[in-house]
Motif scaffolding. Structure first.
Motif, PDB file in Angstrom:
ATOM      1  N   PRO A 127       0.614  -1.164   0.037  1.00 39.78           N
ATOM      2  CA  PRO A 127      -0.043   0.039  -0.171  1.00 39.78           C
ATOM      3  C   PRO A 127       0.755   1.289  -0.081  1.00 39.78           C
ATOM      4  CG  PRO A 127      -0.246  -0.981   2.111  1.00 39.78           C
ATOM      5  CD  PRO A 127       0.336  -2.085   1.216  1.00 39.78           C
ATOM      6  N   VAL A 128       1.972   1.335   0.561  1.00 39.63           N
ATOM      7  CA  VAL A 128       2.904   2.429   0.350  1.00 39.63           C
ATOM      8  C   VAL A 128       3.447   2.777  -1.165  1.00 39.63           C
ATOM      9  CG1 VAL A 128       5.314   3.110   1.124  1.00 39.63           C
ATOM     10  CG2 VAL A 128       3.500   2.229   2.739  1.00 39.63           C
ATOM     11  N   ALA A 129       3.584   1.694  -1.724  1.00 41.10           N
ATOM     12  CA  ALA A 129       4.197   1.721  -2.976  1.00 41.10           C
ATOM     13  C   ALA A 129       2.925   2.163  -3.832  1.00 41.10           C
ATOM     14  CB  ALA A 129       4.527   0.434  -3.587  1.00 41.10           C
ATOM     15  N   LYS A 175       0.601   6.702  -6.831  1.00 38.55           N
ATOM     16  CA  LYS A 175      -0.851   7.503  -7.019  1.00 38.55           C
ATOM     17  C   LYS A 175      -0.418   9.002  -6.846  1.00 38.55           C
ATOM     18  CE  LYS A 175      -5.267   6.616  -7.826  1.00 38.55           C
ATOM     19  NZ  LYS A 175      -5.534   5.849  -9.336  1.00 38.55           N
ATOM     20  N   ALA A 176       0.312   9.101  -6.123  1.00 40.98           N
ATOM     21  CA  ALA A 176       0.523  10.785  -5.869  1.00 40.98           C
ATOM     22  C   ALA A 176       1.583  11.201  -6.753  1.00 40.98           C
ATOM     23  CB  ALA A 176       1.157  11.000  -4.350  1.00 40.98           C
ATOM     24  N   GLY A 177       2.205  10.642  -7.707  1.00 40.02           N
ATOM     25  CA  GLY A 177       3.100  10.997  -8.638  1.00 40.02           C
ATOM     26  C   GLY A 177       4.471  10.726  -8.318  1.00 40.02           C
ATOM     27  N   ALA A 178       4.813   9.976  -7.506  1.00 39.95           N
ATOM     28  CA  ALA A 178       6.401   9.484  -7.245  1.00 39.95           C
ATOM     29  C   ALA A 178       6.738   8.325  -8.197  1.00 39.95           C
ATOM     30  CB  ALA A 178       6.590   9.179  -5.903  1.00 39.95           C
ATOM     31  N   ASP A 192      -3.294  -0.883 -11.204  1.00 38.02           N
ATOM     32  CA  ASP A 192      -4.285  -0.078 -10.223  1.00 38.02           C
ATOM     33  C   ASP A 192      -4.055   1.170 -10.132  1.00 38.02           C
ATOM     34  OD1 ASP A 192      -4.880  -2.617  -9.480  1.00 38.02           O
ATOM     35  OD2 ASP A 192      -3.527  -2.961  -7.961  1.00 38.02           O
ATOM     36  N   THR A 193      -2.968   1.729 -10.532  1.00 36.07           N
ATOM     37  CA  THR A 193      -2.695   3.133 -10.429  1.00 36.07           C
ATOM     38  C   THR A 193      -2.960   3.828 -11.633  1.00 36.07           C
ATOM     39  OG1 THR A 193      -0.036   2.948 -10.508  1.00 36.07           O
ATOM     40  CG2 THR A 193      -1.028   2.890  -8.187  1.00 36.07           C
ATOM     41  N   GLY A 194      -2.508   3.383 -12.864  1.00 35.69           N
ATOM     42  CA  GLY A 194      -2.819   3.610 -14.020  1.00 35.69           C
ATOM     43  C   GLY A 194      -1.457   4.816 -14.493  1.00 35.69           C
ATOM     44  N   ARG A 215      -5.560  -0.690   9.631  1.00 31.45           N
ATOM     45  CA  ARG A 215      -5.387  -1.264   8.306  1.00 31.45           C
ATOM     46  C   ARG A 215      -3.890  -0.715   7.720  1.00 31.45           C
ATOM     47  NH1 ARG A 215      -6.767  -5.509   6.897  1.00 31.45           N
ATOM     48  NH2 ARG A 215      -6.873  -4.806   4.355  1.00 31.45           N
ATOM     49  N   PRO A 216      -3.258  -1.649   6.874  1.00 31.28           N
ATOM     50  CA  PRO A 216      -2.143  -1.048   6.308  1.00 31.28           C
ATOM     51  C   PRO A 216      -2.068   0.168   5.473  1.00 31.28           C
ATOM     52  CG  PRO A 216      -2.611  -3.254   5.174  1.00 31.28           C
ATOM     53  CD  PRO A 216      -3.539  -2.885   6.402  1.00 31.28           C
ATOM     54  N   GLU A 217      -3.293   0.423   4.867  1.00 34.69           N
ATOM     55  CA  GLU A 217      -3.307   1.700   4.055  1.00 34.69           C
ATOM     56  C   GLU A 217      -3.342   2.981   5.060  1.00 34.69           C
ATOM     57  OE1 GLU A 217      -5.099  -1.862   1.776  1.00 34.69           O
ATOM     58  OE2 GLU A 217      -5.267  -0.864   4.034  1.00 34.69           O
ATOM     59  N   ARG A 218      -3.616   2.806   6.218  1.00 28.23           N
ATOM     60  CA  ARG A 218      -3.557   3.642   7.150  1.00 28.23           C
ATOM     61  C   ARG A 218      -1.989   4.262   7.171  1.00 28.23           C
ATOM     62  NH1 ARG A 218      -5.559   6.005  12.294  1.00 28.23           N
ATOM     63  NH2 ARG A 218      -4.370   7.950  12.492  1.00 28.23           N
ATOM     64  N   VAL A 219      -1.035   3.208   7.384  1.00 30.68           N
ATOM     65  CA  VAL A 219       0.334   3.405   7.342  1.00 30.68           C
ATOM     66  C   VAL A 219       0.856   4.252   6.141  1.00 30.68           C
ATOM     67  CG1 VAL A 219       2.628   2.478   7.701  1.00 30.68           C
ATOM     68  CG2 VAL A 219       0.586   1.209   8.797  1.00 30.68           C
ATOM     69  N   ALA A 220       0.279   3.774   4.924  1.00 31.44           N
ATOM     70  CA  ALA A 220       0.558   4.614   3.757  1.00 31.44           C
ATOM     71  C   ALA A 220       0.065   5.908   3.810  1.00 31.44           C
ATOM     72  CB  ALA A 220      -0.049   3.894   2.397  1.00 31.44           C
TER      73      ALA A 220
END
Length: 279
Positions: free
Chosen positions: A20-22, A27-30, A52-54, A211-216
C-alpha cells in the motif's frame, strides 16, 4: 517533498505495508524502486501496481536484493544512485513476539540485523549520493514500540528503539545538510507480518489495530511535511509522549499485557519465522 519530485527506494516493497505504501506513492506522482528478495514477485507486483494506479511502467523500477547481505546493499546503493533516488524508505522488517525466554537466538539476531543494522548500512552506502542532491529524505518505518517498551516485544522494541535512535541522531548530524531523516511510528497493523498469537494478544489486551493503508496515508503526510517524527492513533500517541517524559509511570500499566503472553511452550523455530516484510 512533493511526491511528484520523489524518486523513492522502498525496501520491503512486497510486504503487507510495503504494497500500500508503493501504491500511495505512485498514485501521488512519485517514481518507485521496489526492493525485495524475489524478482518474480517484484515483477508481478509492479505489473499490478501499474494497472491499479494507471501509471506508466517507466515510473516503476524493480531491484532484487536481500538487505541483510552486505554485498546486496552495495549493489543496491549503486543501482539507486544511477536511478537518481532522492528518497529512501526503510520498510523491510522482521517480527519478534513472545517473552524473552522463549525467543530463539537465531531469530533474535535476524530481527536486529534486518530491522536495525540493514537500514543503517543502506543509509550509509547512499549518504554521499544523497548529500549531493538539492533535497533528499530518509524515512524509517518503525513502530510505536520504538517509543514504548511493551511486554512480549523486548526484541522487536530493541530493534525499533535502535532505529528511532539512529534516525534521531543522524537527523541532528545532518541538520545543516539538505538530507531530512524521519521516523514513522505506526501502531499495531493488520498484516501477515503478525501471526495468530499476536491477534489473540491484541484482542485480549484491547489493542487497536489499523489497516496497512493507514500507514501509507501517514507516510505520505510525513513525506510532504518533512517532520522529524510521526506517531498516530489514541492512546498510543499519548503514551508515546508520556513515556518520553516519565517512562516509569507506565510500568504498572501493562500487567494485563504480561499476563497474556504465550508460555514457554510456544517457542518459535527460527527456520519457520515469518519473512513477509522482506519480500
Amino acid at each position: 517533498m512533493r511526491p511528484q519530485a520523489a524518486r523513492v527506494l522502498l525496501t520491503g516493497a512486497g510486504g503487507g505495508i510495503g504494497q500500500p505504501v508503493a501504491h500511495a506513492l505512485l498514485k501521488a506522482g512519485a517514481a518507485v524502486m521496489l526492493v525485495g528478495r524475489s524478482s518474480e514477485r517484484l515483477r508481478a507486483l509492479a505489473a499490478q501496481l501499474a494497472i491499479d494506479t494507471g501509471v506508466n511502467d517507466s515510473r516503476i523500477n524493480c531491484q532484487e536484493a536481500d538487505v541483510t547481505r552486505i554485498e546486496h546493499i552495495a549493489r543496491l546503493a549503486s543501482q539507486a544512485q544511477a536511478w537518481q533516488c532522492n528518497v529512501v524508505v526503510h520498510g523491510a522488517g522482521l517480527p519478534a513476539f513472545g517473552s524473552l525466554k522463549t525467543q530463539d537466538s537465531m531469530q533474535l539476531q535476524a530481527v536486529l540485523q534486518t530491522n536495525l543494522v540493514a537500514p543503517m548500512l543502506l543509509t550509509q552506502a547512499l549518504l554521499r549520493h544523497l548529500q549531493q542532491l538539492p533535497h533528499a529524505q530518509v524515512i524509517c518505518i518503525g513502530s510505536a514500540l520504538g517509543r514504548i517498551g511493551l511486554p512480549g516485544y523486548s526484541v522487536y522494541s530493541a530493534s525499533k528503539f535502535g532505529l528511532r535512535g539512529f534516525a534521531e541522531a543522524l537527523r541532528r548530524e545532518l541538520r545543516e545538510s539538505h538530507v531530512k531523516v524521519q521516523y514513522l511510528g505506526p501502531r499495531s497493523t493488520d498484516t501477515p507480518f503478525n501471526d495468530a498469537r499476536v491477534g489473540d494478544y491484541n484482542r485480549a489486551t484491547g489493542t487497536a489495530v489499523d489497516r496497512p493503508e493507514r500507514v501509507a496515508i501517514e507516510l505520505m503526510r510525513l513525506l510532504r511535511s518533512e517532520a522529524a517524527e510521526r506517531f498516530y492513533g489514541f492512546p498510543e500517541s499519548f503514551a508515546v509522549r508520556l513515556n518520553g517524559i516519565v517512562p516509569s509511570w507506565l510500568d504498572g500499566a501493562f500487567k494485563r499485557h504480561s499476563r497474556q503472553l504465550p508460555g514457554a511452550g510456544s517457542r518459535l523455530d527460527a527456520n519457520a519465522m515469518p519473512r513477509h516484510m522482506l519480500d
